[in-house]
Design a protein around this motif. Structure first.
Motif, PDB file in Angstrom:
ATOM      1  N   ASP A 186     -23.123  12.422  59.747  1.00  0.00           N
ATOM      2  CA  ASP A 186     -21.739  12.293  60.175  1.00  0.00           C
ATOM      3  C   ASP A 186     -21.652  11.600  61.538  1.00  0.00           C
ATOM      4  O   ASP A 186     -20.975  12.068  62.456  1.00  0.00           O
ATOM      5  CB  ASP A 186     -21.014  13.640  60.174  1.00  0.00           C
ATOM      6  CG  ASP A 186     -20.592  14.068  58.765  1.00  0.00           C
ATOM      7  OD1 ASP A 186     -20.792  13.276  57.822  1.00  0.00           O
ATOM      8  OD2 ASP A 186     -20.066  15.181  58.607  1.00  0.00           O
ATOM      9  N   VAL A 187     -22.361  10.491  61.628  1.00  0.00           N
ATOM     10  CA  VAL A 187     -22.237   9.633  62.808  1.00  0.00           C
ATOM     11  C   VAL A 187     -20.796   9.132  62.892  1.00  0.00           C
ATOM     12  O   VAL A 187     -20.180   9.125  63.956  1.00  0.00           O
ATOM     13  CB  VAL A 187     -23.218   8.447  62.713  1.00  0.00           C
ATOM     14  CG1 VAL A 187     -23.023   7.499  63.888  1.00  0.00           C
ATOM     15  CG2 VAL A 187     -24.650   8.958  62.660  1.00  0.00           C
ATOM     16  N   SER A 188     -20.259   8.721  61.750  1.00  0.00           N
ATOM     17  CA  SER A 188     -18.884   8.248  61.661  1.00  0.00           C
ATOM     18  C   SER A 188     -18.036   9.272  60.922  1.00  0.00           C
ATOM     19  O   SER A 188     -18.543  10.056  60.109  1.00  0.00           O
ATOM     20  CB  SER A 188     -18.851   6.914  60.904  1.00  0.00           C
ATOM     21  OG  SER A 188     -17.528   6.502  60.624  1.00  0.00           O
ATOM     22  N   ASP A 189     -16.752   9.262  61.192  1.00  0.00           N
ATOM     23  CA  ASP A 189     -15.824  10.085  60.415  1.00  0.00           C
ATOM     24  C   ASP A 189     -15.167   9.281  59.304  1.00  0.00           C
ATOM     25  O   ASP A 189     -14.820   9.832  58.261  1.00  0.00           O
ATOM     26  CB  ASP A 189     -14.740  10.668  61.318  1.00  0.00           C
ATOM     27  CG  ASP A 189     -13.885  11.706  60.607  1.00  0.00           C
ATOM     28  OD1 ASP A 189     -14.412  12.803  60.332  1.00  0.00           O
ATOM     29  OD2 ASP A 189     -12.713  11.406  60.304  1.00  0.00           O
ATOM     30  N   ASP A 190     -15.016   7.975  59.511  1.00  0.00           N
ATOM     31  CA  ASP A 190     -14.282   7.148  58.559  1.00  0.00           C
ATOM     32  C   ASP A 190     -15.119   6.049  57.909  1.00  0.00           C
ATOM     33  O   ASP A 190     -14.617   5.280  57.102  1.00  0.00           O
ATOM     34  CB  ASP A 190     -13.051   6.524  59.228  1.00  0.00           C
ATOM     35  CG  ASP A 190     -13.395   5.703  60.474  1.00  0.00           C
ATOM     36  OD1 ASP A 190     -14.587   5.368  60.667  1.00  0.00           O
ATOM     37  OD2 ASP A 190     -12.474   5.410  61.260  1.00  0.00           O
ATOM     38  N   GLY A 191     -16.408   5.974  58.271  1.00  0.00           N
ATOM     39  CA  GLY A 191     -17.280   4.970  57.674  1.00  0.00           C
ATOM     40  C   GLY A 191     -17.014   3.548  58.122  1.00  0.00           C
ATOM     41  O   GLY A 191     -17.554   2.608  57.542  1.00  0.00           O
ATOM     42  N   SER A 192     -16.213   3.375  59.175  1.00  0.00           N
ATOM     43  CA  SER A 192     -15.846   2.024  59.605  1.00  0.00           C
ATOM     44  C   SER A 192     -16.968   1.370  60.413  1.00  0.00           C
ATOM     45  O   SER A 192     -17.720   2.036  61.122  1.00  0.00           O
ATOM     46  CB  SER A 192     -14.570   2.065  60.442  1.00  0.00           C
ATOM     47  OG  SER A 192     -14.777   2.770  61.658  1.00  0.00           O
ATOM     48  N   LEU A 227     -31.904   8.399  62.143  1.00  0.00           N
ATOM     49  CA  LEU A 227     -30.675   8.925  61.567  1.00  0.00           C
ATOM     50  C   LEU A 227     -30.805   9.156  60.063  1.00  0.00           C
ATOM     51  O   LEU A 227     -31.567   8.469  59.381  1.00  0.00           O
ATOM     52  CB  LEU A 227     -29.513   7.951  61.769  1.00  0.00           C
ATOM     53  CG  LEU A 227     -29.088   7.535  63.169  1.00  0.00           C
ATOM     54  CD1 LEU A 227     -29.897   6.348  63.651  1.00  0.00           C
ATOM     55  CD2 LEU A 227     -27.606   7.172  63.187  1.00  0.00           C
ATOM     56  N   VAL A 228     -30.011  10.119  59.590  1.00  0.00           N
ATOM     57  CA  VAL A 228     -29.734  10.257  58.164  1.00  0.00           C
ATOM     58  C   VAL A 228     -28.220  10.314  57.998  1.00  0.00           C
ATOM     59  O   VAL A 228     -27.500  10.707  58.915  1.00  0.00           O
ATOM     60  CB  VAL A 228     -30.384  11.523  57.560  1.00  0.00           C
ATOM     61  CG1 VAL A 228     -31.895  11.396  57.542  1.00  0.00           C
ATOM     62  CG2 VAL A 228     -29.948  12.782  58.286  1.00  0.00           C
ATOM     63  N   PRO A 229     -27.692   9.907  56.832  1.00  0.00           N
ATOM     64  CA  PRO A 229     -26.248   9.921  56.638  1.00  0.00           C
ATOM     65  C   PRO A 229     -25.715  11.304  56.288  1.00  0.00           C
ATOM     66  O   PRO A 229     -26.411  12.127  55.678  1.00  0.00           O
ATOM     67  CB  PRO A 229     -26.046   8.953  55.471  1.00  0.00           C
ATOM     68  CG  PRO A 229     -27.320   9.021  54.694  1.00  0.00           C
ATOM     69  CD  PRO A 229     -28.404   9.273  55.711  1.00  0.00           C
ATOM     70  N   GLY A 230     -24.456  11.548  56.675  1.00  0.00           N
ATOM     71  CA  GLY A 230     -23.739  12.756  56.289  1.00  0.00           C
ATOM     72  C   GLY A 230     -22.634  12.427  55.311  1.00  0.00           C
ATOM     73  O   GLY A 230     -22.429  11.262  54.946  1.00  0.00           O
ATOM     74  N   ASN A 231     -21.880  13.430  54.922  1.00  0.00           N
ATOM     75  CA  ASN A 231     -20.869  13.223  53.881  1.00  0.00           C
ATOM     76  C   ASN A 231     -19.709  12.336  54.331  1.00  0.00           C
ATOM     77  O   ASN A 231     -19.006  11.770  53.501  1.00  0.00           O
ATOM     78  CB  ASN A 231     -20.332  14.559  53.364  1.00  0.00           C
ATOM     79  CG  ASN A 231     -19.786  15.451  54.450  1.00  0.00           C
ATOM     80  OD1 ASN A 231     -20.547  15.938  55.290  1.00  0.00           O
ATOM     81  ND2 ASN A 231     -18.485  15.701  54.450  1.00  0.00           N
ATOM     82  N   HIS A 232     -19.490  12.180  55.643  1.00  0.00           N
ATOM     83  CA  HIS A 232     -18.441  11.287  56.125  1.00  0.00           C
ATOM     84  C   HIS A 232     -18.953   9.861  56.335  1.00  0.00           C
ATOM     85  O   HIS A 232     -18.156   8.962  56.595  1.00  0.00           O
ATOM     86  CB  HIS A 232     -17.853  11.811  57.439  1.00  0.00           C
ATOM     87  CG  HIS A 232     -16.895  12.942  57.256  1.00  0.00           C
ATOM     88  ND1 HIS A 232     -15.538  12.756  57.165  1.00  0.00           N
ATOM     89  CD2 HIS A 232     -17.112  14.270  57.123  1.00  0.00           C
ATOM     90  CE1 HIS A 232     -14.944  13.932  57.004  1.00  0.00           C
ATOM     91  NE2 HIS A 232     -15.879  14.865  56.973  1.00  0.00           N
TER      92      HIS A 232
END
Length: 265
Positions: free
Chosen positions: A54-60, A80-85
């Protein structure tokens, strides 16, 4: 031994936006990095920053560019690994050039820092809150465990493979934690599994190994075990964690909230 700074759940938004219409997560991240730079003499020597999703909240793309700019101020390697956001392609593009970043597919990877092995596992299922580890990700971990390396191993993923008691978060946890447990079961490696997602400190075990979740950079979730607990977030507590992989295996939470002191006893 190695020492890592674990950050999680930055939830950075695009310029001019607020996370959940409340949090200015761009300013929160900037201030958090400022605070961590002040704390560095107390925390060093640090070897790398581990960011559990969840580095980003909107994936922008703008949110990732902003996050990378400020994370790089720490002057440490980033993993890093990606989160659901998160969104894989914008994340991959923003952090291109990192040796560990796969050029396509799931963002699974492995790296070595001193005597400590790092494995990042991608639990993102784009379009939903809950997470899942695919067969390919579990195979990456199986291969690492089969190497019989006797050094410490840190496994990073976003969705914790434990139940926290926060019902609305457990409902969007790791769907196949049992599959991860089966891979880890019986391994004699010194394994620590670190995660984010739940915006708070929770410790547990899976497959006989320690699981730890870190406080979030941007907000907190109350530990309320009632079935009818209010679904929502708090502006605090916020923080991060420091992980030492020496013989003692110390995992320490670090508050980033304002405070006074220290005062003499």
């Amino acid at each position: 031994m190695a020492r890592f700074l674990q950050l999680t759940d930055l939830h950075v938004v695009g310029k001019g936006m607020l996370c959940s219409n409340v949090l200015d997560t761009r300013s929160i991240l900037r201030d958090a990095v400022n605070r961590l730079l002040e704390l560095r003499p107390a925390l060093d020597p640090l070897d790398a920053v581990l960011i559990t999703g969840d580095v980003s909240d909107d994936g922008s793309r703008d949110s990732y560019a902003f996050a990378r700019t400020h994370l790089e101020r720490l002057g440490l390697p980033l993993f890093l690994v990606p989160g659901n956001h998160d969104a894989r392609d914008p994340m991959r593009a923003a952090f291109a050039g990192q040796e560990w970043m796969p050029k396509n597919g799931l963002i699974d990877w492995q790296a070595q820092i001193g005597d400590t092995q790092l494995v990042g596992l991608d639990s993102l299922v784009e379009g939903q809150g809950g997470g899942q580890l695919r067969g390919d990700s579990l195979a990456v971990l199986s291969d690492v465990l089969a190497d019989n390396d006797d050094g410490p191993l840190i496994i990073m993923l976003h969705h914790p493979p434990i139940q926290t008691g926060i019902c609305f978060m457990d409902a969007i946890g790791l769907e196949n934690a049992d599959a991860l447990g089966a891979v880890l079961e019986g391994s004699n490696r010194d394994v620590t599994v670190i995660a984010g997602h739940v915006h708070g400190v929770h410790h547990g075990k899976i497959g006989g190994h320690v699981v730890a979740t870190a406080p979030a950079i941007c907000s907190g979730f109350a530990l309320d075990r009632r079935d009818n607990a209010t679904v929502g977030f708090l502006k605090g507590p916020t923080g991060c964690a420091v992980i030492d992989t020496g013989p003692g295996g110390i995992w320490s939470a670090v508050s980033l909230d304002p405070f006074d002191g220290p005062f003499s006893f």
